[in-house]
Design a protein around this motif. Structure first.
Motif, short mmCIF file in Angstrom:
data_model
loop_
_atom_site.label_atom_id
_atom_site.label_comp_id
_atom_site.label_asym_id
_atom_site.label_seq_id
_atom_site.Cartn_x
_atom_site.Cartn_y
_atom_site.Cartn_z
N MET A 252 0.84 -1.18 0.00
CA MET A 252 0.00 0.00 0.00
C MET A 252 0.89 1.25 0.00
O MET A 252 1.84 1.33 0.76
CB MET A 252 -0.91 -0.03 1.23
N PRO A 253 0.60 2.23 -0.87
CA PRO A 253 1.40 3.45 -0.89
C PRO A 253 1.41 4.14 0.47
O PRO A 253 0.43 4.10 1.20
CB PRO A 253 0.70 4.31 -1.94
N VAL A 254 2.53 4.79 0.78
CA VAL A 254 2.68 5.50 2.04
C VAL A 254 2.48 6.99 1.78
O VAL A 254 3.25 7.60 1.04
CB VAL A 254 4.08 5.24 2.66
N LEU A 255 1.44 7.56 2.35
CA LEU A 255 1.07 8.95 2.12
C LEU A 255 1.91 9.89 2.99
O LEU A 255 2.12 9.62 4.18
CB LEU A 255 -0.42 9.14 2.44
N ARG A 256 2.35 10.98 2.39
CA ARG A 256 3.00 12.05 3.14
C ARG A 256 2.81 13.35 2.37
O ARG A 256 2.39 13.34 1.21
CB ARG A 256 4.48 11.75 3.40
N GLU A 257 3.15 14.49 3.01
CA GLU A 257 2.86 15.79 2.41
C GLU A 257 3.81 16.18 1.29
O GLU A 257 3.42 16.92 0.40
CB GLU A 257 2.86 16.87 3.49
N ILE A 258 5.04 15.72 1.33
CA ILE A 258 5.98 16.10 0.27
C ILE A 258 6.26 14.87 -0.62
O ILE A 258 6.24 13.74 -0.14
CB ILE A 258 7.31 16.65 0.84
N ILE B 206 8.70 -3.52 -9.06
CA ILE B 206 9.49 -2.29 -8.93
C ILE B 206 9.04 -1.60 -7.65
O ILE B 206 7.85 -1.29 -7.49
CB ILE B 206 9.29 -1.38 -10.16
N GLU B 207 9.98 -1.40 -6.74
CA GLU B 207 9.67 -0.79 -5.44
C GLU B 207 10.38 0.55 -5.32
O GLU B 207 11.59 0.63 -5.44
CB GLU B 207 10.17 -1.68 -4.30
N LEU B 208 9.61 1.60 -5.09
CA LEU B 208 10.18 2.90 -4.76
C LEU B 208 10.43 2.91 -3.26
O LEU B 208 9.53 2.61 -2.47
CB LEU B 208 9.23 4.04 -5.14
N LEU B 209 11.67 3.21 -2.88
CA LEU B 209 12.05 3.21 -1.46
C LEU B 209 12.04 4.61 -0.89
O LEU B 209 12.27 5.59 -1.61
CB LEU B 209 13.44 2.60 -1.30
N ALA B 210 11.83 4.71 0.41
CA ALA B 210 11.98 5.98 1.10
C ALA B 210 13.43 6.45 0.97
O ALA B 210 14.34 5.65 0.72
CB ALA B 210 11.60 5.82 2.57
N GLU B 211 13.66 7.73 1.16
CA GLU B 211 15.00 8.28 1.00
C GLU B 211 16.02 7.61 1.92
O GLU B 211 17.19 7.46 1.56
CB GLU B 211 15.00 9.79 1.24
N ASP B 212 15.59 7.19 3.10
CA ASP B 212 16.50 6.53 4.03
C ASP B 212 16.57 5.01 3.78
O ASP B 212 17.18 4.29 4.55
CB ASP B 212 16.11 6.81 5.48
N PRO C 218 9.82 0.07 1.24
CA PRO C 218 9.10 0.58 0.07
C PRO C 218 7.97 1.51 0.46
O PRO C 218 7.30 1.31 1.48
CB PRO C 218 8.55 -0.69 -0.60
N VAL C 219 7.77 2.54 -0.35
CA VAL C 219 6.66 3.47 -0.14
C VAL C 219 5.60 3.28 -1.21
O VAL C 219 4.46 3.71 -1.04
CB VAL C 219 7.14 4.93 -0.10
#
Length: 149
Positions: free
Chosen positions: A1-7, A98-104, A108-109
């Motif tokens: 599930m996508p991880v929601l954030r403001e930026i 294909i997994e997009l990872l958080a910057e740290d 996956p986000v």
């Protein structure tokens, strides 16, 4: 599930994994992914007695997904073997994730899962005796669908 954030997330940390190839393997070390698009065909219909001169748009079937993966040439033959098997008629469809990872890189986000993917092209590197670029190859995949998790 996508991880929601403001930026918005950065697009530079991601993993690609194929059935049979681990995402941590050098074989799956891609430098770019493009084409994670979903689209639906539209049918036009207009009855002769319609009150307007414009057609109605009716959703049709979804279109196949075409994704391009780019990586530095590393001397690995697994992608060549895969496309050769398709050319020879023993099409081995695979799931590609294909997994997009958080910057740290904590996890996956957002995840895109390509269902029943087949290679349609494997582009070799551009060679230039005066160049200073890395030799890259591009794998073009067509998938029946993409599932966003």
């Amino acid at each position: 599930m996508p991880v929601l954030r403001e930026i918005p997330y950065g697009s530079f940390n991601f993993l690609v994994s194929f059935e049979g190839i681990d995402a941590d393997s050098v074989q799956a070390g891609f430098s770019a992914v493009s084409g994670l698009d979903r689209s639906i065909g539209l049918l036009q219909y207009r009855a002769g007695n319609a009150r307007t001169n414009t057609p109605r748009l009716i959703p049709s079937i979804s279109k196949p997904v075409t994704v391009t993966l780019t990586r530095g040439l590393i001397g690995d033959a697994s992608l060549h073997e895969w496309i050769t098997s398709v050319i020879e008629g023993s099409a081995e469809r695979r799931t590609v994730t294909i997994e997009l990872l958080a910057e740290d890189r904590s996890g996956p986000v957002q995840v895109w899962r390509l269902e029943n993917a087949l290679p349609t092209a494997l582009e070799g590197p551009r060679l230039d005796a005066m160049g200073e670029a890395v030799a890259v190859e591009r794998l073009v995949l067509v998938a029946e669908s993409v599932v966003v998790e």
